[in-house]
Write an enzyme that holds these catalytic residues in place. Sequence first.
Site, PDB file in Angstrom:
ATOM      1  N   ARG A  23     -20.635   1.509 -53.768  1.00  0.00           N
ATOM      2  CA  ARG A  23     -21.084   1.125 -52.431  1.00  0.00           C
ATOM      3  C   ARG A  23     -21.549  -0.321 -52.373  1.00  0.00           C
ATOM      4  O   ARG A  23     -21.599  -0.930 -51.308  1.00  0.00           O
ATOM      5  CB  ARG A  23     -22.244   2.020 -51.987  1.00  0.00           C
ATOM      6  CG  ARG A  23     -21.925   3.497 -51.911  1.00  0.00           C
ATOM      7  CD  ARG A  23     -23.191   4.313 -51.786  1.00  0.00           C
ATOM      8  NE  ARG A  23     -24.048   4.127 -52.960  1.00  0.00           N
ATOM      9  CZ  ARG A  23     -25.298   4.606 -53.050  1.00  0.00           C
ATOM     10  NH1 ARG A  23     -25.834   5.281 -52.039  1.00  0.00           N
ATOM     11  NH2 ARG A  23     -26.004   4.410 -54.150  1.00  0.00           N
ATOM     12  N   GLN A  48     -48.316 -12.470 -45.474  1.00  0.00           N
ATOM     13  CA  GLN A  48     -47.232 -12.822 -44.553  1.00  0.00           C
ATOM     14  C   GLN A  48     -45.928 -12.904 -45.338  1.00  0.00           C
ATOM     15  O   GLN A  48     -45.926 -13.255 -46.523  1.00  0.00           O
ATOM     16  CB  GLN A  48     -47.532 -14.169 -43.891  1.00  0.00           C
ATOM     17  CG  GLN A  48     -46.510 -14.619 -42.865  1.00  0.00           C
ATOM     18  CD  GLN A  48     -46.990 -15.842 -42.090  1.00  0.00           C
ATOM     19  OE1 GLN A  48     -48.165 -15.984 -41.793  1.00  0.00           O
ATOM     20  NE2 GLN A  48     -46.065 -16.726 -41.753  1.00  0.00           N
ATOM     21  N   ASN A  50     -41.905 -14.576 -44.955  1.00  0.00           N
ATOM     22  CA  ASN A  50     -41.061 -15.521 -44.224  1.00  0.00           C
ATOM     23  C   ASN A  50     -39.663 -15.500 -44.806  1.00  0.00           C
ATOM     24  O   ASN A  50     -39.475 -15.109 -45.970  1.00  0.00           O
ATOM     25  CB  ASN A  50     -41.585 -16.960 -44.356  1.00  0.00           C
ATOM     26  CG  ASN A  50     -42.981 -17.142 -43.791  1.00  0.00           C
ATOM     27  OD1 ASN A  50     -43.441 -16.357 -42.971  1.00  0.00           O
ATOM     28  ND2 ASN A  50     -43.654 -18.188 -44.230  1.00  0.00           N
ATOM     29  N   ARG A  60     -35.535 -28.387 -48.896  1.00  0.00           N
ATOM     30  CA  ARG A  60     -36.826 -28.149 -48.246  1.00  0.00           C
ATOM     31  C   ARG A  60     -37.923 -28.377 -49.282  1.00  0.00           C
ATOM     32  O   ARG A  60     -37.902 -27.793 -50.343  1.00  0.00           O
ATOM     33  CB  ARG A  60     -36.901 -26.740 -47.665  1.00  0.00           C
ATOM     34  CG  ARG A  60     -35.844 -26.444 -46.590  1.00  0.00           C
ATOM     35  CD  ARG A  60     -36.010 -25.027 -46.036  1.00  0.00           C
ATOM     36  NE  ARG A  60     -34.920 -24.644 -45.170  1.00  0.00           N
ATOM     37  CZ  ARG A  60     -34.944 -24.694 -43.824  1.00  0.00           C
ATOM     38  NH1 ARG A  60     -36.035 -25.139 -43.219  1.00  0.00           N
ATOM     39  NH2 ARG A  60     -33.899 -24.297 -43.119  1.00  0.00           N
ATOM     40  N   HIS A  63     -43.332 -28.812 -50.617  1.00  0.00           N
ATOM     41  CA  HIS A  63     -44.371 -28.352 -49.719  1.00  0.00           C
ATOM     42  C   HIS A  63     -45.520 -27.729 -50.511  1.00  0.00           C
ATOM     43  O   HIS A  63     -45.302 -27.105 -51.554  1.00  0.00           O
ATOM     44  CB  HIS A  63     -43.809 -27.318 -48.750  1.00  0.00           C
ATOM     45  CG  HIS A  63     -42.722 -27.871 -47.863  1.00  0.00           C
ATOM     46  ND1 HIS A  63     -41.788 -27.073 -47.248  1.00  0.00           N
ATOM     47  CD2 HIS A  63     -42.432 -29.160 -47.506  1.00  0.00           C
ATOM     48  CE1 HIS A  63     -40.966 -27.834 -46.540  1.00  0.00           C
ATOM     49  NE2 HIS A  63     -41.321 -29.100 -46.686  1.00  0.00           N
ATOM     50  N   LYS A  73     -47.157 -18.016 -53.714  1.00  0.00           N
ATOM     51  CA  LYS A  73     -45.882 -17.582 -53.139  1.00  0.00           C
ATOM     52  C   LYS A  73     -45.073 -16.790 -54.156  1.00  0.00           C
ATOM     53  O   LYS A  73     -45.114 -17.071 -55.357  1.00  0.00           O
ATOM     54  CB  LYS A  73     -45.034 -18.784 -52.697  1.00  0.00           C
ATOM     55  CG  LYS A  73     -45.624 -19.626 -51.590  1.00  0.00           C
ATOM     56  CD  LYS A  73     -44.685 -20.788 -51.252  1.00  0.00           C
ATOM     57  CE  LYS A  73     -45.260 -21.661 -50.150  1.00  0.00           C
ATOM     58  NZ  LYS A  73     -44.345 -22.797 -49.826  1.00  0.00           N
ATOM     59  N   GLU A 144     -50.490 -27.304 -44.002  1.00  0.00           N
ATOM     60  CA  GLU A 144     -49.270 -27.554 -44.771  1.00  0.00           C
ATOM     61  C   GLU A 144     -49.043 -29.050 -44.960  1.00  0.00           C
ATOM     62  O   GLU A 144     -49.056 -29.822 -44.001  1.00  0.00           O
ATOM     63  CB  GLU A 144     -48.073 -26.932 -44.060  1.00  0.00           C
ATOM     64  CG  GLU A 144     -48.150 -25.422 -43.941  1.00  0.00           C
ATOM     65  CD  GLU A 144     -48.209 -24.730 -45.281  1.00  0.00           C
ATOM     66  OE1 GLU A 144     -47.392 -25.066 -46.153  1.00  0.00           O
ATOM     67  OE2 GLU A 144     -49.078 -23.857 -45.458  1.00  0.00           O
ATOM     68  N   ARG A 169     -39.737 -35.041 -41.701  1.00  0.00           N
ATOM     69  CA  ARG A 169     -41.020 -34.900 -42.399  1.00  0.00           C
ATOM     70  C   ARG A 169     -40.855 -35.025 -43.910  1.00  0.00           C
ATOM     71  O   ARG A 169     -41.614 -35.735 -44.573  1.00  0.00           O
ATOM     72  CB  ARG A 169     -41.631 -33.542 -42.056  1.00  0.00           C
ATOM     73  CG  ARG A 169     -42.883 -33.185 -42.846  1.00  0.00           C
ATOM     74  CD  ARG A 169     -43.106 -31.690 -42.815  1.00  0.00           C
ATOM     75  NE  ARG A 169     -44.287 -31.303 -43.563  1.00  0.00           N
ATOM     76  CZ  ARG A 169     -44.506 -30.074 -44.014  1.00  0.00           C
ATOM     77  NH1 ARG A 169     -43.628 -29.122 -43.764  1.00  0.00           N
ATOM     78  NH2 ARG A 169     -45.589 -29.789 -44.689  1.00  0.00           N
ATOM     79  N   ASP A 170     -39.849 -34.353 -44.459  1.00  0.00           N
ATOM     80  CA  ASP A 170     -39.640 -34.395 -45.904  1.00  0.00           C
ATOM     81  C   ASP A 170     -39.079 -35.739 -46.357  1.00  0.00           C
ATOM     82  O   ASP A 170     -39.401 -36.226 -47.448  1.00  0.00           O
ATOM     83  CB  ASP A 170     -38.704 -33.264 -46.335  1.00  0.00           C
ATOM     84  CG  ASP A 170     -39.357 -31.892 -46.222  1.00  0.00           C
ATOM     85  OD1 ASP A 170     -40.594 -31.828 -46.093  1.00  0.00           O
ATOM     86  OD2 ASP A 170     -38.629 -30.889 -46.244  1.00  0.00           O
TER      87      ASP A 170
END
Length: 208
Positions: A23, A48, A50, A60, A63, A73, A144, A169-170
Amino acid sequence: MHARELAVQGALEFTPRVFPDDRGLFISPFQQEAFAKAHGGPLFRVAQTNHSVSRRGVVRGIHYTVTPPGTAKYVYCARGAALDIVVDIRVGSPTFGRWDAVLMDQREHRASYLPVGVGHAFMTLEDDTVMSYMLSESYVPEHELALSVLDPALGLPLAGDAEPVLSERDRTARTLAEAQERGLLPDYVRCQEIEWGPAPGPAVIADV
């Protein structure tokens, strides 16, 4: 599930067992028992979750979160492939300025744990790559901050032949040295206290 310590103090890589059949397959990217055994400290508290969807070549990061409150994280790639990078930006850490990377894809299904106070970045290697995160604290935009993923002093391994795609921003973020000079980096001892709790004080012996 197999756990491995990364070059950044406190960061971990996890590789779950894959169960394929006709499957498809089944995996469990996060297992609290395996995490607790490898981490050795408090259980991972999820405040949370994300996920991001990115085309090939998107970068990305780097951060990080103002500490306190600080955020740990747990990250894995739900679809596609990415090079996930952890950077030690905790002033006073024995591995300050070092980084390590985990290749996340649909073959090994690796995940990584990023302790409180470290920086996080990734570069996607395929279109429609989905990165999923569990956070120990809720996201607060004003907490952040970002560092330059292109900082030559760090020399991060932006893999692949695609031109890196960064947000404004980065692209304009400070280097590690600039952030340290401005006092914007987390303190290692404070990060450890947040993640592990304050160190016990000296024993008090009552007079008798």
